[in-house]
Write an enzyme that holds these catalytic residues in place. Sequence first.
Site, PDB file in Angstrom:
ATOM      1  CE1 TYR A 131       1.181  -0.233   4.376  1.00  0.00           C
ATOM      2  CE2 TYR A 131       0.176   1.935   4.316  1.00  0.00           C
ATOM      3  CZ  TYR A 131       0.990   1.010   4.940  1.00  0.00           C
ATOM      4  OH  TYR A 131       1.606   1.346   6.113  1.00  0.00           O
ATOM      5  CE  LYS A 188       3.358   3.324   3.212  1.00  0.00           C
ATOM      6  NZ  LYS A 188       3.448   3.343   4.673  1.00  0.00           N
ATOM      7  CD  GLU A 241      10.294   1.776  10.261  1.00  0.00           C
ATOM      8  OE1 GLU A 241      10.139   2.714   9.468  1.00  0.00           O
ATOM      9  OE2 GLU A 241      10.056   0.593   9.958  1.00  0.00           O
ATOM     10  CG  LEU A 283       8.608   2.460   4.466  1.00  0.00           C
ATOM     11  CD1 LEU A 283       8.374   1.246   3.561  1.00  0.00           C
ATOM     12  CD2 LEU A 283       7.294   3.188   4.699  1.00  0.00           C
TER      13      LEU A 283
HETATM   14  N1  PDD Z   1       3.218   5.288   7.309  1.00  0.00           N
HETATM   15  N2  PDD Z   1       7.876   3.836   8.656  1.00  0.00           N
HETATM   16  C1  PDD Z   1       6.715   3.148   8.666  1.00  0.00           C
HETATM   17  C2  PDD Z   1       6.680   1.813   9.311  1.00  0.00           C
HETATM   18  C3  PDD Z   1       5.571   3.703   8.065  1.00  0.00           C
HETATM   19  O1  PDD Z   1       4.415   3.016   8.059  1.00  0.00           O
HETATM   20  C4  PDD Z   1       5.642   5.000   7.477  1.00  0.00           C
HETATM   21  C5  PDD Z   1       4.467   5.638   6.810  1.00  0.00           C
HETATM   22  C6  PDD Z   1       6.876   5.671   7.513  1.00  0.00           C
HETATM   23  C7  PDD Z   1       7.046   7.041   6.886  1.00  0.00           C
HETATM   24  O2  PDD Z   1       7.013   6.969   5.494  1.00  0.00           O
HETATM   25  P1  PDD Z   1       6.524   8.195   4.591  1.00  0.00           P
HETATM   26  O3  PDD Z   1       7.339   9.358   4.969  1.00  0.00           O
HETATM   27  O4  PDD Z   1       6.791   7.738   3.196  1.00  0.00           O
HETATM   28  O5  PDD Z   1       5.066   8.405   4.876  1.00  0.00           O
HETATM   29  C8  PDD Z   1       7.977   5.054   8.093  1.00  0.00           C
HETATM   30  C9  PDD Z   1       2.024   5.712   6.598  1.00  0.00           C
HETATM   31  C10 PDD Z   1       1.807   7.183   6.631  1.00  0.00           C
HETATM   32  C11 PDD Z   1       0.848   4.896   7.097  1.00  0.00           C
HETATM   33  O6  PDD Z   1       1.024   3.695   7.273  1.00  0.00           O
HETATM   34  O7  PDD Z   1      -0.247   5.437   7.267  1.00  0.00           O
END
Ligand code: PDD
Length: 284
Positions: free
Chosen positions: A32, A146, A178, A202
């Site tokens: 996703y 992801k 993270e 991620l």
């Molecule tokens: N989450 N690490 C994890 C485990 C994440 O699920 C996310 C993002 C990030 C940050 O990635 P980005 O900057 O590309 O949004 C890091 C999204 C927002 C979610 O699951 O809703």
Amino acid sequence: MSIYFIDGKFADKQEISISVDDRGYYFGDGVYEVIKVYNGKLYTANEHIQRLFESADKIKLSVPYTEQQIIEIASKLVENNNLDTGHIYLQVTRGNAKRVHQFPNPSVQPVFMAYALTNPRLVANMEVGITVKSVEDVRWLRCDIKSLNLLGNVLAKQEAQEAGCFEALLHRDGVVTEGSASNFFGIKDGVVYTHPATNLILNGITRQTVMRLCQEIGLPIEEKAFTLREAFQMDELFLTSTTSEVMPVVAVDQSLIGEGQPGVITKKLQEAFAAQIPVPIGKN
Ligand code: PDD
């Protein structure tokens, strides 16, 4: 926000259905993305869609649309739902098939679904900062994907929320990886540190933007992991994500970071971030 995109067409949420045999439902067998929309404009959409393709590739799943087609679908969702500020959620699963663990043979059509959601910027939180709870990172070893399989993240976030915190600060063998849905950065003696983009995190799109901003404004940035013990000693701490942008972290496990207020460098990065988000139509 009731117009969804599924099975190749736009339809009202009331009119769509998902099969109970969807492998996303059974196994979390899919990937996703969350793409931010500011003032009716998609933000870093190409980067998110490229990561969707990378995640899909890593689980041997083929995305049934091209990057350009996905941009068009996302743009239509913004338009049809009159979305101003919020995000587009999109996911692809390995499709509907009798429940066996291995991939369906013969293969079935992947299921691609997307929708739009109003979600204002978290300006109040960004101004005062948020608190986090340290939680052991017990997730699998492919956190670079992801994937829809988010049970480790769900449990960590729940634990943090039950402790009255905004986010979980995940650590593996004492090393900060993270957040449950975000990346972490620490600042010590003017140097910005964050975990390298390995299989343990991620590689956030916001993380990459912030690293670029650091370079642009002349802040030394190192992709070097720090320990949980070091996290408590940081001058400043912040997290990044599509929905949280640059979010100051003012306490870990109730222990204050720095002065217990958003730090000077974090604020500088927030300003630099805000300066490059799309402005309302007619104002540029
Ligand atoms: N989450 N690490 C994890 C485990 C994440 O699920 C996310 C993002 C990030 C940050 O990635 P980005 O900057 O590309 O949004 C890091 C999204 C927002 C979610 O699951 O809703």
